[in-house]
Structure formats: structure tokens, C-alpha cells
Motif scaffolding. Structure first.
Motif, PDB file in Angstrom:
ATOM      1  N   ILE A 125       0.853  -1.208   0.000  1.00 25.80           N
ATOM      2  CA  ILE A 125       0.000   0.000   0.000  1.00 25.80           C
ATOM      3  C   ILE A 125       0.879   1.246   0.000  1.00 25.80           C
ATOM      4  CG2 ILE A 125      -1.581   1.369   1.421  1.00 25.80           C
ATOM      5  CD1 ILE A 125      -2.919  -1.290   2.254  1.00 25.80           C
ATOM      6  N   LEU A 126       1.915   1.241   0.812  1.00 25.92           N
ATOM      7  CA  LEU A 126       2.812   2.408   0.851  1.00 25.92           C
ATOM      8  C   LEU A 126       3.476   2.625  -0.509  1.00 25.92           C
ATOM      9  CD1 LEU A 126       4.503   1.991   4.359  1.00 25.92           C
ATOM     10  CD2 LEU A 126       2.694   3.585   3.699  1.00 25.92           C
ATOM     11  N   LEU A 127       3.868   1.522  -1.155  1.00 30.14           N
ATOM     12  CA  LEU A 127       4.479   1.661  -2.487  1.00 30.14           C
ATOM     13  C   LEU A 127       3.491   2.287  -3.468  1.00 30.14           C
ATOM     14  CD1 LEU A 127       6.457  -1.701  -2.797  1.00 30.14           C
ATOM     15  CD2 LEU A 127       7.410   0.598  -2.579  1.00 30.14           C
ATOM     16  N   GLN A 128       2.240   1.853  -3.393  1.00 33.81           N
ATOM     17  CA  GLN A 128       1.231   2.407  -4.308  1.00 33.81           C
ATOM     18  C   GLN A 128       0.969   3.883  -4.026  1.00 33.81           C
ATOM     19  OE1 GLN A 128      -2.342   0.170  -4.905  1.00 33.81           O
ATOM     20  NE2 GLN A 128      -1.272  -1.781  -4.914  1.00 33.81           N
ATOM     21  N   LEU A 129       1.030   4.262  -2.767  1.00 33.98           N
ATOM     22  CA  LEU A 129       0.754   5.661  -2.414  1.00 33.98           C
ATOM     23  C   LEU A 129       1.894   6.602  -2.808  1.00 33.98           C
ATOM     24  CD1 LEU A 129      -1.063   5.233   1.014  1.00 33.98           C
ATOM     25  CD2 LEU A 129      -2.051   5.906  -1.192  1.00 33.98           C
ATOM     26  N   ARG A 130       3.041   6.034  -3.194  1.00 30.46           N
ATOM     27  CA  ARG A 130       4.134   6.900  -3.681  1.00 30.46           C
ATOM     28  C   ARG A 130       3.714   7.630  -4.952  1.00 30.46           C
ATOM     29  NH1 ARG A 130       9.269   3.684  -4.894  1.00 30.46           N
ATOM     30  NH2 ARG A 130       7.672   2.515  -5.967  1.00 30.46           N
ATOM     31  N   LYS A 131       2.766   7.043  -5.691  1.00 30.91           N
ATOM     32  CA  LYS A 131       2.323   7.629  -6.969  1.00 30.91           C
ATOM     33  C   LYS A 131       1.316   8.754  -6.766  1.00 30.91           C
ATOM     34  CE  LYS A 131       2.898   3.058  -8.889  1.00 30.91           C
ATOM     35  NZ  LYS A 131       2.169   1.823  -9.150  1.00 30.91           N
ATOM     36  N   GLY A 132       0.828   8.897  -5.527  1.00 33.74           N
ATOM     37  CA  GLY A 132      -0.143   9.949  -5.246  1.00 33.74           C
ATOM     38  C   GLY A 132      -1.285   9.426  -4.407  1.00 33.74           C
ATOM     39  N   PRO A 133      -2.158  10.338  -3.940  1.00 35.72           N
ATOM     40  CA  PRO A 133      -3.278   9.929  -3.103  1.00 35.72           C
ATOM     41  C   PRO A 133      -4.221   8.987  -3.837  1.00 35.72           C
ATOM     42  CG  PRO A 133      -3.299  12.314  -3.483  1.00 35.72           C
ATOM     43  CD  PRO A 133      -2.122  11.764  -4.205  1.00 35.72           C
ATOM     44  N   ARG A 168     -12.794   8.556   1.047  1.00 34.93           N
ATOM     45  CA  ARG A 168     -11.610   9.008   1.772  1.00 34.93           C
ATOM     46  C   ARG A 168     -10.388   8.682   0.908  1.00 34.93           C
ATOM     47  NH1 ARG A 168     -12.495  10.506   6.848  1.00 34.93           N
ATOM     48  NH2 ARG A 168     -14.470   9.897   7.776  1.00 34.93           N
ATOM     49  N   TYR A 169      -9.562   9.682   0.730  1.00 37.48           N
ATOM     50  CA  TYR A 169      -8.319   9.493  -0.006  1.00 37.48           C
ATOM     51  C   TYR A 169      -7.173   9.400   0.988  1.00 37.48           C
ATOM     52  CZ  TYR A 169     -10.282  10.124  -4.621  1.00 37.48           C
ATOM     53  OH  TYR A 169     -10.990   9.941  -5.771  1.00 37.48           O
ATOM     54  N   TYR A 170      -6.234   8.526   0.666  1.00 33.14           N
ATOM     55  CA  TYR A 170      -5.082   8.324   1.545  1.00 33.14           C
ATOM     56  C   TYR A 170      -3.820   8.866   0.880  1.00 33.14           C
ATOM     57  CZ  TYR A 170      -7.975   5.798   4.709  1.00 33.14           C
ATOM     58  OH  TYR A 170      -8.965   5.501   5.608  1.00 33.14           O
ATOM     59  N   HIS A 171      -3.050   9.558   1.702  1.00 36.21           N
ATOM     60  CA  HIS A 171      -1.790  10.160   1.255  1.00 36.21           C
ATOM     61  C   HIS A 171      -0.640   9.513   2.023  1.00 36.21           C
ATOM     62  CE1 HIS A 171      -3.714  13.872  -0.496  1.00 36.21           C
ATOM     63  NE2 HIS A 171      -4.686  13.457   0.290  1.00 36.21           N
ATOM     64  N   LEU A 172       0.463   9.311   1.363  1.00 39.74           N
ATOM     65  CA  LEU A 172       1.674   8.810   2.014  1.00 39.74           C
ATOM     66  C   LEU A 172       2.306   9.929   2.833  1.00 39.74           C
ATOM     67  CD1 LEU A 172       3.926   6.645   2.329  1.00 39.74           C
ATOM     68  CD2 LEU A 172       4.963   7.624   0.270  1.00 39.74           C
ATOM     69  N   ASP A 173       2.712   9.604   4.042  1.00 35.34           N
ATOM     70  CA  ASP A 173       3.503  10.520   4.858  1.00 35.34           C
ATOM     71  C   ASP A 173       4.791   9.787   5.229  1.00 35.34           C
ATOM     72  OD1 ASP A 173       4.708  12.210   6.625  1.00 35.34           O
ATOM     73  OD2 ASP A 173       2.910  12.579   7.814  1.00 35.34           O
ATOM     74  N   PRO A 174       5.873  10.019   4.508  1.00 38.51           N
ATOM     75  CA  PRO A 174       7.078   9.215   4.704  1.00 38.51           C
ATOM     76  C   PRO A 174       7.922   9.600   5.921  1.00 38.51           C
ATOM     77  CG  PRO A 174       7.468  10.821   2.988  1.00 38.51           C
ATOM     78  CD  PRO A 174       6.022  10.967   3.408  1.00 38.51           C
ATOM     79  N   ARG A 175       7.543  10.633   6.632  1.00 37.97           N
ATOM     80  CA  ARG A 175       8.398  11.103   7.732  1.00 37.97           C
ATOM     81  C   ARG A 175       8.744  10.034   8.769  1.00 37.97           C
ATOM     82  NH1 ARG A 175       5.232  16.470   9.170  1.00 37.97           N
ATOM     83  NH2 ARG A 175       3.560  15.040   8.690  1.00 37.97           N
ATOM     84  N   PRO A 176       7.807   9.180   9.185  1.00 38.08           N
ATOM     85  CA  PRO A 176       8.189   8.145  10.169  1.00 38.08           C
ATOM     86  C   PRO A 176       9.205   7.136   9.634  1.00 38.08           C
ATOM     87  CG  PRO A 176       5.822   8.468  10.191  1.00 38.08           C
ATOM     88  CD  PRO A 176       6.361   9.215   9.001  1.00 38.08           C
TER      89      PRO A 176
END
Length: 105
Positions: free
Chosen positions: A18-26, A65-73
């Protein structure tokens, strides 16, 4: 909402994908779920775990609901891996020294 350890969140392959897919956008939950052999509720549970680990944030848009990646953690993971990167660089340098010495014989 309680925080969840980033390493625990990353322990599941579905959540990593899921995180890999969210790299492309919300992406909307239904859109994300279409890429898995899982039902939408299961994908929503994985997104909840990622949200608790603060790796994603959600944005309501109408009925979805749209999900966005937050890579900070992920910086915590990178910091942890640095110790192993240093270890392997030392080991590979030692191996190179041995191979150079063997080639000179």
C-alpha cells in the motif's frame, strides 16, 4: 488515536505494498483495494494500522476518503538500517582486502 510503532506497521507485506502504491499519489480505498485479493474492509484495516503509525493520512472528499503517504516516520527505519549499512561496508572492504592479497600471490 494511539500511535503504533513504524516497524510493526511495516511488518505486513500488504501494508508495505500500500505504501508503495501511495508513492504515486493519493488514492481512494476502493482504488487501493482493487490491487489486492482482499476485500475493501481488510484494506481499510491495513490503512488504519498505517494511519496509527502516521505513515498515511486521510482526506475526506465527498463520500470517499483518499489516503496520502507521509514518509516522515520512515526516517526511524532509515536510522536503524544505517548501523547495518556501516557493518556491511566494513565487511565488504575486508573481503576486498583479502581478495586483493590473494590475487597478488
Amino acid at each position: 488515536m494511539s500511535d503504533l510503532d513504524v516497524f510493526s506497521a511495516l511488518s505486513n507485506p500488504v501494508r508495505r505494498e500500500i505504501l508503495l502504491q501511495l508513492r504515486k499519489g493519493p488514492r481512494a480505498v476502493n482504488d487501493l483495494a482493487s490491487g489486492f485479493d482482499l476485500g475493501r474492509p481488510a484494506v481499510s484495516e491495513h490503512l488504519q494500522v498505517l494511519r496509527k503509525a502516521r505513515l498515511v493520512r486521510e482526506e475526506p472528499r465527498g463520500r470517499e476518503r483518499y489516503y496520502h503517504l507521509d514518509p516522515r516516520p520512515l526516517s526511524e527505519v532509515e536510522d536503524w538500517l544505517k548501523a547495518f549499512t556501516h557493518y556491511w561496508k566494513q565487511r565488504l572492504a575486508a573481503l576486498e582486502d583479502v581478495l586483493d592479497e590473494e590475487s597478488r600471490k
